[in-house]
Structures are given as structure tokens and as C-alpha cells.
Design a protein around this motif. Structure first.
Motif, PDB file in Angstrom:
ATOM      1  N   MET A   1      32.072  47.514  11.664  1.00 50.91           N
ATOM      2  CA  MET A   1      31.547  47.724  11.542  1.00 50.91           C
ATOM      3  C   MET A   1      31.010  46.922  10.389  1.00 50.91           C
ATOM      4  O   MET A   1      30.179  47.402   9.525  1.00 50.91           O
ATOM      5  CB  MET A   1      31.736  49.128  11.278  1.00 50.91           C
ATOM      6  CG  MET A   1      30.614  50.254  10.609  1.00 50.91           C
ATOM      7  SD  MET A   1      29.202  50.534  10.922  1.00 50.91           S
ATOM      8  CE  MET A   1      28.272  51.674  10.640  1.00 50.91           C
ATOM      9  N   GLY A   2      32.134  47.222   9.607  1.00 44.32           N
ATOM     10  CA  GLY A   2      32.711  45.783   8.932  1.00 44.32           C
ATOM     11  C   GLY A   2      31.531  45.044   8.891  1.00 44.32           C
ATOM     12  O   GLY A   2      31.383  44.579   8.027  1.00 44.32           O
ATOM     13  N   TYR A   3      31.167  44.038  10.045  1.00 43.56           N
ATOM     14  CA  TYR A   3      31.062  43.356   9.253  1.00 43.56           C
ATOM     15  C   TYR A   3      29.089  43.412   9.531  1.00 43.56           C
ATOM     16  O   TYR A   3      28.410  43.002   8.956  1.00 43.56           O
ATOM     17  CB  TYR A   3      31.238  42.086  10.481  1.00 43.56           C
ATOM     18  CG  TYR A   3      31.675  40.897  10.660  1.00 43.56           C
ATOM     19  CD1 TYR A   3      32.323  40.334  10.172  1.00 43.56           C
ATOM     20  CD2 TYR A   3      33.421  41.684  11.469  1.00 43.56           C
ATOM     21  CE1 TYR A   3      33.160  39.271  10.399  1.00 43.56           C
ATOM     22  CE2 TYR A   3      34.362  40.572  11.350  1.00 43.56           C
ATOM     23  CZ  TYR A   3      34.908  39.699  10.327  1.00 43.56           C
ATOM     24  OH  TYR A   3      35.641  38.798  10.689  1.00 43.56           O
ATOM     25  N   LEU A   4      28.368  44.496  10.259  1.00 43.06           N
ATOM     26  CA  LEU A   4      28.009  45.396  10.049  1.00 43.06           C
ATOM     27  C   LEU A   4      27.515  45.565   8.752  1.00 43.06           C
ATOM     28  O   LEU A   4      26.261  45.023   7.794  1.00 43.06           O
ATOM     29  CB  LEU A   4      27.072  46.258  10.922  1.00 43.06           C
ATOM     30  CG  LEU A   4      25.863  46.780  10.800  1.00 43.06           C
ATOM     31  CD1 LEU A   4      24.973  45.611  10.963  1.00 43.06           C
ATOM     32  CD2 LEU A   4      25.606  48.296  11.637  1.00 43.06           C
ATOM     33  N   LEU A   5      28.290  46.348   7.817  1.00 44.78           N
ATOM     34  CA  LEU A   5      28.109  46.051   6.448  1.00 44.78           C
ATOM     35  C   LEU A   5      28.212  45.374   5.533  1.00 44.78           C
ATOM     36  O   LEU A   5      27.043  45.125   4.225  1.00 44.78           O
ATOM     37  CB  LEU A   5      29.004  47.480   6.030  1.00 44.78           C
ATOM     38  CG  LEU A   5      29.420  48.925   6.517  1.00 44.78           C
ATOM     39  CD1 LEU A   5      31.130  49.511   6.274  1.00 44.78           C
ATOM     40  CD2 LEU A   5      28.658  49.633   6.066  1.00 44.78           C
ATOM     41  N   LEU A   6      28.454  44.171   5.642  1.00 44.83           N
ATOM     42  CA  LEU A   6      28.883  43.179   5.289  1.00 44.83           C
ATOM     43  C   LEU A   6      27.207  42.728   5.169  1.00 44.83           C
ATOM     44  O   LEU A   6      26.207  41.728   4.618  1.00 44.83           O
ATOM     45  CB  LEU A   6      30.127  41.959   5.665  1.00 44.83           C
ATOM     46  CG  LEU A   6      29.628  41.196   4.976  1.00 44.83           C
ATOM     47  CD1 LEU A   6      30.373  41.066   3.548  1.00 44.83           C
ATOM     48  CD2 LEU A   6      31.263  40.314   5.878  1.00 44.83           C
ATOM     49  N   ALA A   7      27.168  42.073   6.692  1.00 47.49           N
ATOM     50  CA  ALA A   7      25.850  41.753   6.631  1.00 47.49           C
ATOM     51  C   ALA A   7      25.042  42.086   6.211  1.00 47.49           C
ATOM     52  O   ALA A   7      23.714  42.002   5.754  1.00 47.49           O
ATOM     53  CB  ALA A   7      25.215  41.607   8.262  1.00 47.49           C
ATOM     54  N   THR A   8      24.211  43.516   5.903  1.00 50.26           N
ATOM     55  CA  THR A   8      23.561  44.778   5.114  1.00 50.26           C
ATOM     56  C   THR A   8      23.399  43.998   3.541  1.00 50.26           C
ATOM     57  O   THR A   8      22.157  44.410   2.451  1.00 50.26           O
ATOM     58  CB  THR A   8      23.552  46.080   5.812  1.00 50.26           C
ATOM     59  OG1 THR A   8      23.721  45.791   6.692  1.00 50.26           O
ATOM     60  CG2 THR A   8      22.458  46.716   4.980  1.00 50.26           C
ATOM     61  N   ALA A   9      24.932  43.879   2.803  1.00 52.63           N
ATOM     62  CA  ALA A   9      25.252  43.701   1.781  1.00 52.63           C
ATOM     63  C   ALA A   9      24.869  42.494   1.366  1.00 52.63           C
ATOM     64  O   ALA A   9      24.487  42.000   0.419  1.00 52.63           O
ATOM     65  CB  ALA A   9      26.331  43.885   1.187  1.00 52.63           C
ATOM     66  N   ILE A  10      25.088  41.583   2.646  1.00 51.59           N
ATOM     67  CA  ILE A  10      24.042  40.272   2.081  1.00 51.59           C
ATOM     68  C   ILE A  10      22.628  40.382   2.593  1.00 51.59           C
ATOM     69  O   ILE A  10      22.199  39.425   1.187  1.00 51.59           O
ATOM     70  CB  ILE A  10      25.024  39.118   3.459  1.00 51.59           C
ATOM     71  CG1 ILE A  10      26.462  39.190   3.021  1.00 51.59           C
ATOM     72  CG2 ILE A  10      24.409  37.908   3.022  1.00 51.59           C
ATOM     73  CD1 ILE A  10      27.281  38.196   3.847  1.00 51.59           C
ATOM     74  N   ALA A  11      22.253  40.415   2.919  1.00 47.23           N
ATOM     75  CA  ALA A  11      20.983  41.346   2.828  1.00 47.23           C
ATOM     76  C   ALA A  11      20.068  41.212   2.034  1.00 47.23           C
ATOM     77  O   ALA A  11      19.408  41.056   1.085  1.00 47.23           O
ATOM     78  CB  ALA A  11      20.032  41.611   4.197  1.00 47.23           C
ATOM     79  N   ALA A  12      21.161  42.659   1.228  1.00 46.29           N
ATOM     80  CA  ALA A  12      20.139  43.029   0.222  1.00 46.29           C
ATOM     81  C   ALA A  12      20.070  42.126  -1.041  1.00 46.29           C
ATOM     82  O   ALA A  12      19.713  42.205  -2.323  1.00 46.29           O
ATOM     83  CB  ALA A  12      21.035  44.463  -0.415  1.00 46.29           C
ATOM     84  N   GLU A  13      21.242  41.437  -1.842  1.00 51.42           N
ATOM     85  CA  GLU A  13      22.101  40.253  -2.096  1.00 51.42           C
ATOM     86  C   GLU A  13      21.026  39.183  -2.383  1.00 51.42           C
ATOM     87  O   GLU A  13      20.317  38.645  -3.747  1.00 51.42           O
ATOM     88  CB  GLU A  13      23.459  39.608  -2.545  1.00 51.42           C
ATOM     89  CG  GLU A  13      24.257  39.284  -3.677  1.00 51.42           C
ATOM     90  CD  GLU A  13      23.297  37.833  -3.152  1.00 51.42           C
ATOM     91  OE1 GLU A  13      23.143  37.106  -4.434  1.00 51.42           O
ATOM     92  OE2 GLU A  13      23.449  37.626  -2.293  1.00 51.42           O
ATOM     93  N   VAL A  14      21.055  39.140  -1.324  1.00 53.65           N
ATOM     94  CA  VAL A  14      19.455  37.597  -1.050  1.00 53.65           C
ATOM     95  C   VAL A  14      17.450  38.147  -1.581  1.00 53.65           C
ATOM     96  O   VAL A  14      17.398  37.398  -2.597  1.00 53.65           O
ATOM     97  CB  VAL A  14      19.552  36.840   0.634  1.00 53.65           C
ATOM     98  CG1 VAL A  14      18.401  36.179   0.692  1.00 53.65           C
ATOM     99  CG2 VAL A  14      20.988  36.722   0.532  1.00 53.65           C
ATOM    100  N   ALA A  15      17.688  39.584  -0.899  1.00 51.09           N
ATOM    101  CA  ALA A  15      16.969  39.798  -1.609  1.00 51.09           C
ATOM    102  C   ALA A  15      16.616  40.277  -3.262  1.00 51.09           C
ATOM    103  O   ALA A  15      15.118  39.718  -3.668  1.00 51.09           O
ATOM    104  CB  ALA A  15      16.233  41.498  -0.594  1.00 51.09           C
ATOM    105  N   ALA A  16      17.627  40.575  -3.915  1.00 45.95           N
ATOM    106  CA  ALA A  16      18.205  40.928  -5.138  1.00 45.95           C
ATOM    107  C   ALA A  16      18.170  39.496  -6.383  1.00 45.95           C
ATOM    108  O   ALA A  16      17.138  39.435  -6.953  1.00 45.95           O
ATOM    109  CB  ALA A  16      18.863  41.615  -5.064  1.00 45.95           C
TER     110      ALA A  16
END
Length: 106
Positions: free
Chosen positions: A1-16
């Protein structure tokens, strides 16, 4: 689950970060709002990922993948140049993430 949360965090950061470029110095409302919300989501998800991941590993992946993705977006969307130095930098970032993972950072 940690890696899924991390991947989503990365996507949000890249979008931002991409929205920040479109905000033109925070002079445009919607891209500025996307930037703020994107970074907020990114940090919240990163914090949640850190509950089950090593901070060194999580941050190395978050910053490394984010940097490489933003560099690719700059190349494609903003027609930024691709130099040997940029390619070498991205390769070194990826190598650093791999070394951290292989070295038992988690």
C-alpha cells in the motif's frame, strides 16, 4: 500500500509542478489553485506512505521519479531542450534511487 500511496503522491507533485509552469508566476487563478491543491495532496500522501516505508527510500523515489517526469514533461509540453547534462543528471538520479534500494535503505 505504501508504494501505491507514493506513486499517487508523485503524480500529484508532477501535476502541481506542471500547473505551476502554466500559472505564469501565480498570475493565473486555475493553474495556481491546481498547484496548491496538488502539492497539498502530494505531501499528505507522502506522509501516509512514510507510515510503512523508510524515509530515505520513499523520498529518493519521490524526488527522483518526480524530477525525471517533470524533465520529460518539460521536453514534450514546453519544448525544453535535452542536453547531455540533463540526461546524465536524470541517469544519476535514477542510479541513486537504485543504490539506496539495493543498499538496504528500507
Amino acid at each position: 500500500m505504501g508504494y501505491l500511496l507514493l506513486a499517487t503522491a508523485i503524480a500529484a507533485e508532477v501535476a502541481a509542478t506542471t500547473a505551476m509552469k502554466y500559472s505564469e508566476g501565480f498570475s493565473k487563478l486555475w493553474p495556481s489553485l491546481v498547484t496548491g491543491v496538488g502539492y497539498l495532496i502530494s505531501f499528505v500522501l507522502l506522509a501516509q506512505a512514510l507510515k510503512s516505508m523508510s524515509i530515505g527510500t520513499a523520498y529518493a523515489i519521490w524526488s527522483g521519479v518526480g524530477t525525471a517526469a517533470v524533465a520529460a514533461i518539460g521536453l514534450v509540453l514546453f519544448e525544453e531542450g535535452l542536453s547531455f547534462a540533463k540526461v546524465a543528471g536524470i541517469v544519476l538520479i535514477i542510479a541513486g534511487v537504485v543504490v539506496l534500494n539495493l543498499g538496504g535503505a528500507h
